[in-house]
Design an enzyme around this catalytic site. Structure first.
Site, PDB file in Angstrom:
ATOM      1  N   GLY A  42      99.530 -50.854  85.937  1.00 50.80           N
ATOM      2  CA  GLY A  42      98.365 -51.700  86.146  1.00 50.80           C
ATOM      3  C   GLY A  42      97.510 -51.699  84.894  1.00 50.80           C
ATOM      4  O   GLY A  42      97.973 -51.353  83.810  1.00 50.80           O
ATOM      5  N   HIS A  67     105.437 -48.430  78.270  1.00 45.75           N
ATOM      6  CA  HIS A  67     105.188 -49.866  78.115  1.00 45.75           C
ATOM      7  C   HIS A  67     103.802 -50.106  77.530  1.00 45.75           C
ATOM      8  O   HIS A  67     103.619 -50.957  76.660  1.00 45.75           O
ATOM      9  CB  HIS A  67     105.332 -50.571  79.462  1.00 45.75           C
ATOM     10  CG  HIS A  67     105.030 -52.027  79.389  1.00 45.75           C
ATOM     11  ND1 HIS A  67     103.802 -52.532  79.715  1.00 45.75           N
ATOM     12  CD2 HIS A  67     105.796 -53.075  79.005  1.00 45.75           C
ATOM     13  CE1 HIS A  67     103.824 -53.845  79.537  1.00 45.75           C
ATOM     14  NE2 HIS A  67     105.022 -54.194  79.113  1.00 45.75           N
ATOM     15  N   ASP A  68     102.797 -49.356  77.983  1.00 45.07           N
ATOM     16  CA  ASP A  68     101.434 -49.507  77.465  1.00 45.07           C
ATOM     17  C   ASP A  68     101.355 -49.166  75.982  1.00 45.07           C
ATOM     18  O   ASP A  68     100.501 -49.687  75.272  1.00 45.07           O
ATOM     19  CB  ASP A  68     100.452 -48.623  78.242  1.00 45.07           C
ATOM     20  CG  ASP A  68     100.147 -49.156  79.630  1.00 45.07           C
ATOM     21  OD1 ASP A  68     100.635 -50.250  79.969  1.00 45.07           O
ATOM     22  OD2 ASP A  68      99.420 -48.466  80.368  1.00 45.07           O
ATOM     23  N   TYR A  92      99.137 -45.074  84.903  1.00 42.74           N
ATOM     24  CA  TYR A  92      99.376 -46.072  83.860  1.00 42.74           C
ATOM     25  C   TYR A  92      99.910 -47.408  84.339  1.00 42.74           C
ATOM     26  O   TYR A  92      99.952 -48.352  83.560  1.00 42.74           O
ATOM     27  CB  TYR A  92     100.316 -45.500  82.797  1.00 42.74           C
ATOM     28  CG  TYR A  92      99.617 -44.478  81.956  1.00 42.74           C
ATOM     29  CD1 TYR A  92      98.854 -44.855  80.872  1.00 42.74           C
ATOM     30  CD2 TYR A  92      99.677 -43.132  82.275  1.00 42.74           C
ATOM     31  CE1 TYR A  92      98.176 -43.927  80.116  1.00 42.74           C
ATOM     32  CE2 TYR A  92      99.005 -42.190  81.531  1.00 42.74           C
ATOM     33  CZ  TYR A  92      98.256 -42.590  80.447  1.00 42.74           C
ATOM     34  OH  TYR A  92      97.577 -41.671  79.704  1.00 42.74           O
ATOM     35  N   GLY A 121      94.841 -50.616  82.133  1.00 36.06           N
ATOM     36  CA  GLY A 121      94.336 -49.375  81.563  1.00 36.06           C
ATOM     37  C   GLY A 121      95.262 -48.202  81.788  1.00 36.06           C
ATOM     38  O   GLY A 121      96.442 -48.361  82.056  1.00 36.06           O
TER      39      GLY A 121
END
Length: 49
Positions: free
Chosen positions: A28, A46-47, A26, A30
């Site tokens: 970086g 965070h994503d 996860y 995508g």
């Protein structure tokens, strides 16, 4: 502010932000699958924001 963020990451993690650009599933761009460790889980959370 980005430079300060880089300095914070380097101070705490001991590595610069570029190291984490392709780290785990996860960190970086995508992401998919299960987070590999606590650092990857942080990127996952965070994503999800």
């Amino acid at each position: 502010h980005l430079l300060q963020f880089e300095q914070l990451i380097r101070k705490i993690a001991g590595r610069g932000f570029r190291y984490y650009g392709f780290y785990g599933c996860y960190c970086g761009l995508g992401g998919q699958g299960r987070p590999q460790d606590a650092t990857d889980r942080c990127c996952f959370v965070h994503d999800c924001c």
